[in-house]
Enzyme design. Structure first.
Site, PDB file in Angstrom:
ATOM      1  N   ARG A  82       0.759  -1.227  -0.033  1.00 39.64           N
ATOM      2  CA  ARG A  82      -0.050   0.063  -0.194  1.00 39.64           C
ATOM      3  C   ARG A  82       1.052   1.391   0.103  1.00 39.64           C
ATOM      4  NH1 ARG A  82      -1.943   0.799   4.275  1.00 39.64           N
ATOM      5  NH2 ARG A  82      -1.494  -1.287   5.354  1.00 39.64           N
ATOM      6  N   TYR A 214      -1.583  -3.435  -6.793  1.00 43.77           N
ATOM      7  CA  TYR A 214      -1.329  -4.150  -5.409  1.00 43.77           C
ATOM      8  C   TYR A 214      -2.485  -4.165  -4.566  1.00 43.77           C
ATOM      9  CZ  TYR A 214      -0.193  -5.094  -0.831  1.00 43.77           C
ATOM     10  OH  TYR A 214      -0.253  -5.812   0.448  1.00 43.77           O
ATOM     11  N   GLY A 215      -2.848  -5.371  -4.055  1.00 39.76           N
ATOM     12  CA  GLY A 215      -3.957  -5.386  -2.828  1.00 39.76           C
ATOM     13  C   GLY A 215      -4.796  -4.369  -2.521  1.00 39.76           C
ATOM     14  N   GLY A 216      -4.144  -3.650  -1.517  1.00 40.06           N
ATOM     15  CA  GLY A 216      -5.002  -2.764  -0.727  1.00 40.06           C
ATOM     16  C   GLY A 216      -5.246  -1.585  -1.601  1.00 40.06           C
ATOM     17  N   LYS A 223      -9.766  -2.236   1.696  1.00 41.94           N
ATOM     18  CA  LYS A 223      -9.523  -1.301   2.590  1.00 41.94           C
ATOM     19  C   LYS A 223     -10.279   0.189   2.192  1.00 41.94           C
ATOM     20  CE  LYS A 223      -6.240  -3.690   4.495  1.00 41.94           C
ATOM     21  NZ  LYS A 223      -6.173  -4.081   5.981  1.00 41.94           N
ATOM     22  N   HIS A 243     -10.635  -2.202  11.561  1.00 42.28           N
ATOM     23  CA  HIS A 243      -9.596  -3.144  11.203  1.00 42.28           C
ATOM     24  C   HIS A 243      -9.570  -4.327  12.053  1.00 42.28           C
ATOM     25  CE1 HIS A 243      -5.044  -2.884   9.375  1.00 42.28           C
ATOM     26  NE2 HIS A 243      -5.837  -4.138   8.681  1.00 42.28           N
ATOM     27  N   SER A 265      -1.320  -3.880   9.960  1.00 39.96           N
ATOM     28  CA  SER A 265      -1.119  -4.871   8.956  1.00 39.96           C
ATOM     29  C   SER A 265       0.013  -5.456   9.225  1.00 39.96           C
ATOM     30  CB  SER A 265      -1.145  -4.047   7.728  1.00 39.96           C
ATOM     31  OG  SER A 265      -2.112  -3.174   7.316  1.00 39.96           O
ATOM     32  N   ALA A 266      -0.064  -6.918   8.826  1.00 44.93           N
ATOM     33  CA  ALA A 266       1.300  -7.788   9.283  1.00 44.93           C
ATOM     34  C   ALA A 266       1.608  -7.838  10.390  1.00 44.93           C
ATOM     35  CB  ALA A 266       2.400  -7.161   8.134  1.00 44.93           C
ATOM     36  N   CYS A 267       0.623  -7.904  11.587  1.00 45.54           N
ATOM     37  CA  CYS A 267       0.977  -8.105  12.970  1.00 45.54           C
ATOM     38  C   CYS A 267       0.386  -9.230  13.600  1.00 45.54           C
ATOM     39  CB  CYS A 267       0.711  -6.662  13.756  1.00 45.54           C
ATOM     40  SG  CYS A 267       1.513  -5.049  13.539  1.00 45.54           S
ATOM     41  N   GLY A 268       0.027 -10.287  12.839  1.00 37.32           N
ATOM     42  CA  GLY A 268      -0.555 -11.699  13.194  1.00 37.32           C
ATOM     43  C   GLY A 268      -1.987 -11.396  13.299  1.00 37.32           C
ATOM     44  N   ASP A 294      -9.554  -9.719   8.982  1.00 41.33           N
ATOM     45  CA  ASP A 294      -9.041  -8.416   8.625  1.00 41.33           C
ATOM     46  C   ASP A 294      -9.808  -7.154   8.947  1.00 41.33           C
ATOM     47  OD1 ASP A 294      -6.825  -6.871   7.663  1.00 41.33           O
ATOM     48  OD2 ASP A 294      -7.886  -6.467   5.767  1.00 41.33           O
ATOM     49  N   ARG A 383       2.051 -12.283  -0.635  1.00 43.46           N
ATOM     50  CA  ARG A 383       0.722 -12.687  -0.099  1.00 43.46           C
ATOM     51  C   ARG A 383       0.121 -13.685  -0.682  1.00 43.46           C
ATOM     52  NH1 ARG A 383      -1.783  -8.711   3.599  1.00 43.46           N
ATOM     53  NH2 ARG A 383      -0.158  -7.110   3.842  1.00 43.46           N
ATOM     54  N   ASP A 509       0.177 -20.307  21.985  1.00 43.21           N
ATOM     55  CA  ASP A 509      -0.066 -19.941  23.458  1.00 43.21           C
ATOM     56  C   ASP A 509      -0.779 -18.710  23.687  1.00 43.21           C
ATOM     57  OD1 ASP A 509       1.561 -22.142  24.617  1.00 43.21           O
ATOM     58  OD2 ASP A 509       3.170 -21.617  23.515  1.00 43.21           O
TER      59      ASP A 509
HETATM   60  O1  SAT Z   1      -2.456  -4.509   1.350  1.00 40.47           O
HETATM   61  S1  SAT Z   1      -3.580  -4.710   2.084  1.00 40.47           S
HETATM   62  O2  SAT Z   1      -4.164  -3.274   2.503  1.00 40.47           O
HETATM   63  O3  SAT Z   1      -4.613  -5.411   1.279  1.00 40.47           O
HETATM   64  C1  SAT Z   1      -3.285  -5.833   3.354  1.00 40.47           C
HETATM   65  C2  SAT Z   1      -3.082  -4.939   4.702  1.00 40.47           C
HETATM   66  O4  SAT Z   1      -2.061  -3.820   4.741  1.00 40.47           O
HETATM   67  O5  SAT Z   1      -3.584  -5.030   5.537  1.00 40.47           O
HETATM   68 MN    MN Z   2      -5.315  -5.170   7.112  1.00 40.61          MN
END
Ligand code: SAT
Ligand code: MN
Length: 601
Positions: A82, A214-216, A223, A243, A265-268, A294, A383, A509
């Site tokens: 993004r 790209y994705g977002g 998003k 989110h 984003s990208a934190c699990g 998400d 991804r 855990d």
């Molecule tokens: O790139 S996306 O927005 O689709 C994924 C993300 O950043 O959470």
């Molecule tokens: Mn996200």
């Protein structure tokens, strides 16, 4: 694109679709496509798209013996995440977008981006992609139409949303009742980072995105619609577009509590949504159900509780780090019928990324023979796109029209120091402050520096379509007589020791923390008060089978007053930036906590 069926000027003559037909005609006039294709969402259509993309190299088949129906897409190396600095919220009054958004006047933004769209689809097919965010029969779901010239986007939208004829029928039905749909216009343009914008016009329920595939940036249902535009609508209509993942935790008595959790984003989020409980839990009958990974749309139900739907139908998950240890359910989901973007491949053409296993990749994400000197084999933001229905733990209630009732809301970020493993907010208003004060180290999901701590309220910094001050007021407004609001918590799986090693084992855990959270909302688990909220004693977390010494666990639960005094100074400064629109109640909460910390000095 010879394989797509012949263009149709209009899908039907129904007058409820007149607005859609007119808009498609208007866009075609501007962008000048060679053909127009209205997507019906059928399997046959999807197969034709895949074949066409294989023919022109947009998609490469992966090893079909090990990964049937799996494809690899290599994006332009300059188009992998993004682009927050090119993302705008275009409201008539600048103030309404707030200091949390880049702003441009709507007229100027339209003129600028329409200039880029001018003639950009020459030689291409214009796809009309009707989609529904949320279960197709849910009153909480919302529809949109994305116009795009990217078949890759169409294929991803088919996985990520309810796309095609059913959505179009709903749009027509709602059109007859005067309900609008969200209009999203997208072109990959030249993929030139200098000719790239993601523009939002919340007052017009419109999105225009140019120059990225790209994705977002490009899957506009995600998003752009389900967060930025939806958050604006949600404020006007009294609901929340967040989110957040949604996960159900079923106890041995068969009761399921649903938790909504906001991490950047990208934190699990995907890992927590698909968590597999430790052995001891499983033996007793605990189960975890995945509803979403998400986005959550939450509405106040007639019973006063918050009910949530996942507006998406698929997962667009981060591949690197996904493994049999971190997320076996995700791994199981992506063995078939998955689109991989920017992963590496092994010598026998299987998808591969850092953290998957100890095989050696043959070709990197840019298609070069793998050479560690070139950096990671898979792009850090590589991804997978996969239907949610392929997840082994996909909840039988994920498609319930009314959603699932939320027992707890969890905020969290990546914080190497200070922030305890878990704490609970005293009440709703304090919880809103805890969310507003969230901060996290940046990740590869957006372009820019990685690993810098930034404030990211409710993990919505890149996604809130309006002024954060108004957003906090909106959150506070849910605290009303008769409401049965979820408890609010904060977690941090990412504390590090002096040697830079993660202190908490995480993954499965994390179930121990979820059990405590559920215990708190049912009144079964104890807690001790601290200046920043309620924390568990080490003895109130289930440590059966936990590979962690008591000393480390206690330090993960400790609240360090000196560090937090410093943190609250930064928080006061941060929320102060929202000026006049910062709700007094939130400032009062922050002052109260700061005073409590000072009293400990
Ligand atoms: O790139 S996306 O927005 O689709 C994924 C993300 O950043 O959470
Ligand atoms: Mn996200």
């Amino acid at each position: 694109m010879n394989a797509v069926p012949a263009a149709r000027a209009t899908p039907v003559n129904g007058s409820a679709l007149a607005a859609l037909n007119d808009w498609v005609a208007e866009v075609a006039e501007l962008t000048r496509p060679d053909a127009i294709h209205w997507c019906d969402g059928s399997d046959a259509e999807y197969q034709r798209l895949l074949e066409a993309m294989q023919a022109d190299g947009t998609l490469l088949p992966l090893n079909q013996d090990t990964h049937p129906g799996c494809w690899l897409h290599r994006s332009d190396p300059q188009d992998v995440a993004r682009v927050e600095h090119l993302t705008f919220v275009c409201t008539s009054a600048r103030e309404d977008a707030g200091p949390n958004n880049h702003w441009m006047a709507p007229d100027e933004a339209h003129a600028k981006i329409d200039g880029l769209f001018d003639g950009c689809m020459r030689g291409r097919t214009l796809y009309v992609v009707p989609y529904c965010m949320g279960p197709i029969d849910s009153p909480l779901a919302r529809c949109g139409v994305e116009i795009t010239d990217s078949p890759y986007v169409v294929a991803n939208m088919r996985i990520m949303t309810r796309m095609g004829a059913d959505a179009l029928a709903r749009i027509e039905r709602e059109g007859a009742q005067g309900k609008p749909f969200v209009k999203g216009l997208h072109s990959t343009g030249e993929l030139d980072p200098d000719r790239r914008f993601i523009m939002h016009f919340p007052e017009e329920l419109a999105i225009k995105s140019y120059g990225s595939g790209y994705g977002g940036n490009a899957l506009l249902g995600k998003k752009c619609h389900a967060l930025r535009i939806a958050s604006w609508q949600a404020r006007q209509e009294g609901w929340l577009a967040e989110h957040m993942l949604i996960v159900g935790v079923e106890n041995p008595q068969g009761e399921t509590h649903y938790i909504a959790a906001a991490f950047p984003s990208a934190c699990g989020k995907t890992n927590l949504a698909m968590l597999i409980p430790p052995e001891g839990y499983r033996a007793k009958g605990w189960k975890v159900w995945t509803v979403g990974d998400d986005i959550a749309w939450m509405h106040r139900g007639e019973d006063g509780r918050l009910w949530a739907i996942n507006p998406e139908a698929g997962f667009f998950g981060v591949a690197p780090g996904t493994s049999a240890k971190s997320n076996p359910n995700a791994l199981a989901s992506i063995q078939r019928d998955t689109i991989f973007t920017n992963v590496a491949v092994t010598a026998d053409n299987q998808p591969w990324w850092e953290g998957l296993d100890d095989r050696v990749p043959a070709i990197d994400w840019q298609g070069r023979p793998y050479d560690p000197a070139n950096g990671p084999a898979a792009h850090p933001n590589a991804r997978f796109t996969v239907s949610a229905s392929q997840c082994p733990t996909y909840s039988p209630h994920a498609e319930d029209a009314q959603g699932v009732p939320i027992s707890a809301i969890v905020f969290g970020g990546r914080r190497a120091s200070l922030v305890p493993l878990v704490f609970q907010a005293r009440d709703w208003a304090h919880g809103v402050l805890v969310g507003a004060a969230m901060a996290s180290e940046t990740t590869a999901a957006a372009t820019g520096k990685v690993g810098v701590v930034r404030r990211d309220p409710m993990a919505m910094k890149p996604f809130c379509g309006y002024h954060f001050g108004d957003y906090f007021s909106h959150w506070l407004s849910f605290d009303q007589p008769g409401s049965k609001l979820p408890g609010i918590f904060h977690v941090n799986w990412f504390r590090k020791d002096e040697e830079g090693r993660f202190m908490w084992p995480g993954f499965g855990d994390n179930m121990r923390v979820l059990e405590w959270i559920i215990g708190r909302v049912t009144g079964e688990a104890g807690a001790v008060e601290s200046a920043i909220g309620l924390v568990p004693e080490a003895s109130s977390l289930n440590r059966d089978g936990l590979d962690l010494d008591g000393q480390t666990l206690r330090s993960l639960l400790q609240v360090d007053p000196a560090g937090w005094r410093h943190e609250y100074k930064a928080i006061a400064e941060f929320i102060g930036e929202f000026g006049e629109r910062l709700p007094g109640k939130l400032k009062a909460e922050a002052d109260r906590t700061a005073r409590a910390l000072d009293a400990l000095a």
